[in-house]
Scaffold this active site. Structure first.
Site, PDB file in Angstrom:
ATOM      1  N   HIS A  35       3.903  -6.323   4.294  1.00 54.13           N
ATOM      2  CA  HIS A  35       4.879  -6.344   3.229  1.00 54.13           C
ATOM      3  C   HIS A  35       6.130  -5.874   3.924  1.00 54.13           C
ATOM      4  O   HIS A  35       7.435  -6.498   3.681  1.00 54.13           O
ATOM      5  CB  HIS A  35       4.393  -5.137   2.302  1.00 54.13           C
ATOM      6  CG  HIS A  35       5.397  -5.058   1.212  1.00 54.13           C
ATOM      7  ND1 HIS A  35       5.667  -5.898   0.223  1.00 54.13           N
ATOM      8  CD2 HIS A  35       6.115  -3.910   0.623  1.00 54.13           C
ATOM      9  CE1 HIS A  35       6.448  -5.543  -0.735  1.00 54.13           C
ATOM     10  NE2 HIS A  35       6.847  -4.397  -0.320  1.00 54.13           N
TER      11      HIS A  35
ATOM     12  N   ASP B 295       6.327   5.373  -0.624  1.00 51.31           N
ATOM     13  CA  ASP B 295       7.209   4.199  -1.029  1.00 51.31           C
ATOM     14  C   ASP B 295       8.482   4.478  -1.412  1.00 51.31           C
ATOM     15  O   ASP B 295       8.913   5.265  -2.340  1.00 51.31           O
ATOM     16  CB  ASP B 295       6.481   3.625  -2.437  1.00 51.31           C
ATOM     17  CG  ASP B 295       6.973   2.516  -2.832  1.00 51.31           C
ATOM     18  OD1 ASP B 295       8.103   1.928  -2.293  1.00 51.31           O
ATOM     19  OD2 ASP B 295       6.169   1.883  -3.796  1.00 51.31           O
TER      20      ASP B 295
END
Ligand code: HEM
Length: 388
Positions: free
Chosen positions: A298, A214
């Protein structure tokens, strides 16, 4: 002599560079230099046109502390508070105990401590600043996915306290909150963490508690400085607390998890191939003629061709005690820095609000926006440009 620590070399000599850390192994004056305390002795500079803690390579531990100003705090009182905090922060970040430090020994380990100060709406009002002149929204607009709780939202001031050691963070938070006692009271504290220094090679992108890599597609701070900073060195900080429902995430197989994001779990590489930092190919199709990166993924929803809509993500994991029979209370303290919240962050958050499969397992429960004044130059206080 240099010490190899988890793939990262820490140079022993005082003032020597720490590769990938941007820090110097300085530390308390007069203290002996030993290779095994190099992480503790490393410091990040405090004085400058921009505050530290934004471009700084993220430290392992963080606390975000929002405070509410007492009703009688006017411009003069805010100046007094900033004078105290500026002095405290300068000392703490260089490994020296502030004047009122009752646990002075704890200050001897700066561990790349940075403290970034932000102003909420009431602090700007107390300073006599018209919000429009800093082009800064008091809050994000409401989104359909939001389940915001007061206890994680808003605030008149914020302290972002980051260091490579959690005890250093706790000590700095307590000292700064104590010194602010007659001006402000703590509204909320959100603690966060990444991997400890030395456990992965320096520069490794963090993993969140869903296991994903991330932070890969972040702007490059050198070439995209204008996306993060305004000309005067100010910026804005958005803090969103986003809960993860890891129990229902557990029900999804690995393939489904990767499709929800559009990247592989093992390497963080795009599902369309390559390695972590290779471009995602949004047009690529599979044997059935479907796009490899799904319409709801996403990264497809978050990414933009409009390079002006990017911002710096510098978040931390949280993992608190669960209640009500739940197994965990985990998520992200999602933190972004950008020159202009409305032009950069809001359009992306709006797209994710409309469609993003990750929304099935994530819920924003807190939200706050702060104006981050320029750094304090020599002899200046934090907030000098509006308080000076
Ligand atoms: C990318 C996770 C919330 C904006 C990513 C990636 C992951 C991820 C795994 C791919 C790797 C990377 O480039 O970092 C999450 C999780 C979230 C969350 C778990 C919530 C708990 C958000 C929110 C925003 C956002 C709220 C913005 C408002 C982005 C952007 C990218 C990204 C801009 C890069 C897209 C690209 O250019 O490829 N996120 N994210 N994310 N995320 Fe999130």
């Amino acid at each position: 002599a240099a010490l190899a620590l988890g793939g990262r070399e820490l140079v022993e000599a005082a003032g020597g560079p720490v590769p990938g850390g941007g820090a110097t192994a300085g530390g308390a004056p007069g203290a002996p230099t030993a290779p095994d305390d190099a992480v503790g002795r490393a410091t990040e500079g405090f004085r400058g046109t921009r505050q530290a803690g934004v471009a700084t390579p993220p430290q392992a531990s963080a606390a975000f502390v929002a405070l509410d100003l007492a009703g009688d705090v006017d411009r003069a009182a805010l100046v007094r508070l900033m004078r105290i905090w500026t002095d405290d922060i300068e000392r703490l970040t260089s490994g020296r105990a502030p004047l009122a430090d009752t646990e002075a020994e704890l200050a001897a380990v700066p561990a790349r401590l940075t403290v970034t100060v932000g102003f909420g709406p009431a602090a700007l009002a107390a300073a006599g600043v018209d919000e429009a002149s800093v082009s800064w929204p008091a809050a994000l607009p409401p989104f359909g996915i939001d389940r915001l709780e007061d206890r994680w939202s808003g605030g008149d001031l914020v302290l972002q306290v980051c260091a490579d050691d959690p005890l250093t963070v706790a000590h700095a938070v307590r000292l700064l909150a104590k010194d602010a006692r007659s001006f402000a009271e703590v509204r909320w504290v959100q603690r966060g963490f990444r991997r400890a220094v030395g456990t992965t090679p320096s520069g490794t992108t963090m993993r969140n508690l869903m296991g994903q890599v991330d932070g890969t597609a972040n702007p490059h701070l050198d070439v995209d400085a204008n996306l993060i900073w305004r000309e005067d060195g100010s910026t804005s900080m958005v803090v969103r607390r986003i809960a993860m429902n890891l129990d229902t995430w557990d029900e999804l197989d690995r393939d489904g998890r990767e499709k929800a994001v559009g990247r592989r779990l093992d390497t963080g590489a795009p599902l369309t191939g390559g390695t972590e930092h290779d471009e995602v190919d949004l047009e690529a199709e599979d044997e059935h003629g479907l796009t490899v990166v799904a319409p709801f993924a996403h990264v497809r929803r978050a990414r933009t061709d409009d390079r002006a809509q990017r911002f710096l993500r510098r978040g931390y994991n949280y993992d608190d005690a669960p209640s009500g029979g739940a197994v965990s209370d985990s998520g992200l303290v999602f933190v972004t820095f950008q020159a202009d919240v409305e032009a950069q962050l809001v359009p992306v958050q709006r797209r994710l609000d409309e469609l993003d499969l990750l929304n099935e397992w994530t819920t924003p429960v807190g939200s706050a926006v702060f104006w981050v004044p320029p750094g304090a130059g020599s002899g200046e206080i934090l907030g000098q440009s509006v308080l000076g």
